[in-house]
Design a protein around this motif. Sequence first.
Motif, short mmCIF file in Angstrom:
data_model
loop_
_atom_site.label_atom_id
_atom_site.label_comp_id
_atom_site.label_asym_id
_atom_site.label_seq_id
_atom_site.Cartn_x
_atom_site.Cartn_y
_atom_site.Cartn_z
N ARG A 1 0.92 -1.23 0.02
CA ARG A 1 -0.16 0.12 0.07
C ARG A 1 0.98 0.96 -0.55
N GLY A 2 0.11 2.79 -0.67
CA GLY A 2 1.09 3.65 -1.01
C GLY A 2 1.65 4.44 0.55
N ARG A 3 3.06 3.98 0.61
CA ARG A 3 3.92 5.01 1.92
C ARG A 3 3.81 5.87 1.96
N GLY A 4 3.34 6.99 1.47
CA GLY A 4 3.20 8.57 1.32
C GLY A 4 1.64 9.52 1.81
N GLY A 5 0.92 8.34 2.45
CA GLY A 5 -0.02 9.20 3.28
C GLY A 5 -1.50 8.15 3.15
N CYS B 1 2.61 20.98 -1.72
CA CYS B 1 2.49 20.54 -3.30
C CYS B 1 3.10 19.15 -2.96
N GLY B 2 3.03 18.36 -1.73
CA GLY B 2 3.14 17.01 -1.65
C GLY B 2 1.18 15.53 -2.25
N GLU B 3 0.54 16.80 -1.69
CA GLU B 3 -0.48 15.79 -2.41
C GLU B 3 -0.30 16.20 -3.95
N GLU B 4 -1.24 15.07 -4.49
CA GLU B 4 -1.09 14.31 -5.72
C GLU B 4 -1.26 15.76 -6.92
N THR B 5 -2.58 16.35 -6.47
CA THR B 5 -3.68 16.75 -7.13
C THR B 5 -2.01 17.87 -7.87
N ILE C 1 0.62 8.40 -9.67
CA ILE C 1 1.97 8.82 -8.89
C ILE C 1 1.80 7.65 -7.35
N ASN C 2 2.87 7.41 -6.96
CA ASN C 2 3.38 6.84 -5.75
C ASN C 2 4.98 7.24 -5.19
N ASN C 3 4.74 7.77 -3.88
CA ASN C 3 6.12 7.36 -3.78
C ASN C 3 7.27 7.10 -3.01
N VAL C 4 8.98 7.93 -3.02
CA VAL C 4 9.94 7.23 -3.16
C VAL C 4 10.00 5.68 -2.34
N GLU C 5 9.23 5.83 -1.27
CA GLU C 5 8.98 4.39 -0.39
C GLU C 5 8.52 3.25 -1.18
N THR C 6 6.98 3.75 -1.48
CA THR C 6 6.76 2.50 -1.76
C THR C 6 7.44 2.26 -3.87
N TRP C 7 7.70 3.24 -4.15
CA TRP C 7 8.82 2.57 -5.48
C TRP C 7 9.76 1.79 -4.67
N ARG D 1 -4.06 -1.79 -6.98
CA ARG D 1 -5.26 -1.11 -7.63
C ARG D 1 -5.10 -0.18 -8.86
N LYS D 2 -3.86 0.40 -7.63
CA LYS D 2 -3.78 1.83 -8.71
C LYS D 2 -3.30 1.51 -9.74
N TRP D 3 -2.34 1.19 -9.73
CA TRP D 3 -1.26 0.52 -11.07
C TRP D 3 -2.26 0.25 -12.68
N CYS E 1 7.16 10.64 -8.96
CA CYS E 1 7.64 10.12 -7.63
C CYS E 1 7.79 10.57 -7.26
N ASN E 2 7.04 11.19 -5.96
CA ASN E 2 6.05 11.88 -4.99
C ASN E 2 7.55 12.35 -3.94
N CYS E 3 8.74 12.98 -4.19
CA CYS E 3 9.52 13.29 -2.77
C CYS E 3 9.54 14.23 -2.84
N ASP E 4 8.33 14.82 -1.82
CA ASP E 4 8.03 16.41 -1.99
C ASP E 4 8.71 16.34 -0.21
N GLU E 5 8.20 15.20 0.86
CA GLU E 5 8.40 14.87 1.68
C GLU E 5 8.30 16.24 2.64
N GLY E 6 7.06 16.95 2.97
CA GLY E 6 6.79 17.83 3.49
C GLY E 6 6.72 17.83 5.40
C1 LIG Z 1 -0.81 18.34 1.92
C2 LIG Z 1 -0.66 16.62 1.86
C3 LIG Z 1 0.84 16.80 1.84
C4 LIG Z 1 1.42 15.55 0.83
N1 LIG Z 1 2.53 15.31 0.99
C5 LIG Z 1 2.77 14.58 0.69
C6 LIG Z 1 4.31 14.05 0.32
O1 LIG Z 1 5.26 14.59 0.96
N2 LIG Z 1 4.97 13.10 -0.58
C7 LIG Z 1 4.20 12.16 -0.62
O2 LIG Z 1 4.38 10.38 -0.72
N3 LIG Z 1 3.11 12.03 -0.48
C8 LIG Z 1 2.58 12.88 0.60
N4 LIG Z 1 0.55 13.63 0.12
C9 LIG Z 1 0.57 12.49 -0.77
C10 LIG Z 1 0.19 12.34 -2.05
O3 LIG Z 1 -0.99 13.18 -2.28
C11 LIG Z 1 -0.07 10.80 -2.95
O4 LIG Z 1 -1.58 10.05 -2.43
C12 LIG Z 1 0.61 9.88 -2.37
O5 LIG Z 1 2.09 10.63 -3.34
C13 LIG Z 1 0.67 8.80 -3.21
O6 LIG Z 1 1.48 7.55 -3.20
P1 LIG Z 1 1.17 6.26 -2.64
O7 LIG Z 1 0.30 5.90 -3.05
O8 LIG Z 1 2.88 5.88 -3.14
O9 LIG Z 1 1.46 6.77 -1.14
C14 LIG Z 1 0.42 14.35 0.66
C15 LIG Z 1 -0.98 14.55 0.85
C16 LIG Z 1 -1.87 15.92 1.63
C17 LIG Z 1 -3.32 15.96 1.20
#
Ligand SMILES: Cc1cc2nc3c(=O)[nH]c(=O)nc-3n(C[C@H](O)[C@H](O)[C@H](O)COP(=O)(O)O)c2cc1C
Lengths: 127, 604
Positions: free
Chosen positions: B172-176, B291-295, B327-333, B183-185, B200-205
Amino acid sequence: MAKLSIHDLDRISERVKRTTLLREGAGRAKITVHMGTCGIAAGARKIMNTLMDEIAERNITDVILTSSGCAGLCSREPMATVEIKGEAPVKYVDLTTDKIKRIFEEHVLGGKIVEEYALARGSERMS
Amino acid sequence: MNDQVQEQNKYRLHCMLCAGTACVSMKSLRLKEVLEEELKKHDLDKEVAVVLTGCNGFCAVGPIMTVMPDGIFYHSLTEEIIPHLVEEHFLKGRPVKKLMFTPPEEEEVVPKMSDIDFFSRQTLVALRNRGLIDPEQIDEYIARDGYKALAKALSEMTPEDIIEEIKKSGLRGRGGGGFPTGRKWEFCKNAPGDVKYIICNCDEGDPGAYMDRSIVEADPHAVLEGMAIGARAIGANEAYVYIRAEYPLAMKRLMLAIESAKEYGLLGDNIFGTDFCFDVNICHGAGAFVCGEETSLIASIEGRPPEPRQRPPFPAQSGLWGKPTNINNVETWANVPSIINRGADWFAGMGTETSKGTKVFSLVGKIANTGLIEVPMGITLREIIFEIGGGIPNGKKFKAVQTGGPSGGCIPASLLDLPIDYESLNEVGSMMGSGGMIVMDEDTCMVDVAKYFIDFCVDESCGKCSTCRDGSKVLLDILERICHGEGKEEDLDLLEELSAAIKDGSMCGLGQTLPNPVLSTMKYFKDEYLAHIRDKKCPAGVCKALIQYCIDPEKCTGCTLCMRRCPSSAIVGEKKQPHKILLDKCTKCGICRDVCKFDCIIVE
Ligand SMILES: Cc1cc2nc3c(=O)[nH]c(=O)nc-3n(C[C@H](O)[C@H](O)[C@H](O)COP(=O)(O)O)c2cc1C
């Protein structure tokens, strides 16, 4: 640089294997050269260098070479301990470059202890 | 094949010197130079290699070096000690005890890394190469089975097989959000369209979190390989890594990794001689938490202001430039290659019913072993905090742990035996989030904590939804009033109602979770709120308006230290006579309490 084929991955792994095994602390055999001040004075460095050369020349990947302090038996230096995985360690004493070459060939690679140079099997525990 | 790796085959010892961001800031790069100079002096430079690795995880005791093959673990290294270390350990073979680790509350050193609780209780999947390879050498990654999973995915598996395997693994997604990755794929694969993207989401805020940075620094190829496998499964040929601009080292290693993978043909056209083509671009983050939120991340890559938008459509349907995007998080990948190599069953064998595998957590706050850990899902908070983390320093009592980032919740001591997974954390009013864990001791005021996190969210709200933008400000106002001793009992109801409204009325995860710190602290630490409101007291002695500093005359020896250190000259007294604090001058900065050697400053 040509593009890699799937087969090339194995080729690269094989070449880096010694490094990988060493990093994982996993080898088929481990040789410890005792390098206390006494050992160094008695020529332990030469023993170490000989072993390093043997390993490099024969391109051996699964033997780990380390050093440790004085083994407490300074009169019989240089000394080395050979440990084959799953077997008790064997201590060799009064080493020379020729002796260590033979030990490397027969014990480390061949698996047969060179009884005439061996001091004792087993090793005291590190506290 | 590069020469450096070939050379390394000759060495008998490898000094794995940590070059993660934390150790680099403690001058580990300088240590490398000094080490190499000393080795040369003793003619050992052909025998002993110094290798820079990614973050080792035990950041509390950096700079760190592990000597292989024996696994001797050295910490808190300095330039001055290096000559001694080289002579003793590398020349004479006598590992140096005083540089080894002694666990908190114990006396005997633990020489080997594998015997130290901090390490021995971890299970590494996403971080499996940390400390073992030089992240800048692609050959070292390959030697640890790197790119084998991609080879397998391209030669033995159909895209459907890959997706099936990931689904079966339970990843499962490690980004939150914790959404099932397979299923996402599948959604994205089935979405109509020829052009698709991978992100790849490496925004890590999250404040205090550095899981993703550490993975990229220690093992950038694992992330690239995971992305390539995902791209194959989905039918994408191009990817973006969205990376925080504040991560220069991670960025550099990633760029190097992309370059060397391209040179080897592991990225680019016709990978392994197949019809699969894949390229990776890097995109610098725009700096805001949202910015880390996917949209909003997608908007930011497209060059628009990073604001979330309504979903659906989900990125899998219409993402980057309107194309289906996964879109997936770094750790997920980073988990993906191991799952393909070792199989879904192996991965699903770890964890709980609903949450499989491992999770990386950053352990910060009032904890002895600050650092980065990877543990199986289902481990208890107690094991993490007391066994791996070494407990609370200075003999203080544990009070709470905040998980899930700024909008996670605070979990009290009564729930320390909770096995953690996505569901259990939600049930207790917190969440997994991306894996931040902030440990708090008895000196922490929970109202103040709630205020801190709401303050963060007020700053970071993008302002699009009024519930999030204005609601968070009202929450903050109320909390500030309570901390100033001006709270009323009705405020508690108001906080609760407002929290519910913010959760319901906000579009993205930020607003939907932002009230968690308030709700969880009210749930578990109501007494503390009431003490602030009814008694005008802050039991932890934190909220300045509600506390007074005074000196215990019985204990004070009149040493004059506090008097000399007080920045506002609020302490008076004669030598060897008990001192006094002038309340009208005291700014409650706490310096007197910190410097007093006799523990006689009382905070009430
Ligand atoms: C405010 C907000 C900040 C987020 N910041 C991050 C982030 O820094 N890194 C991240 O991977 N996902 C972040 N997310 C989750 C992403 O929207 C997205 O669900 C995620 O990147 C999907 O990857 P995953 O399924 O591998 O977890 C954030 C979501 C919200 C609502």
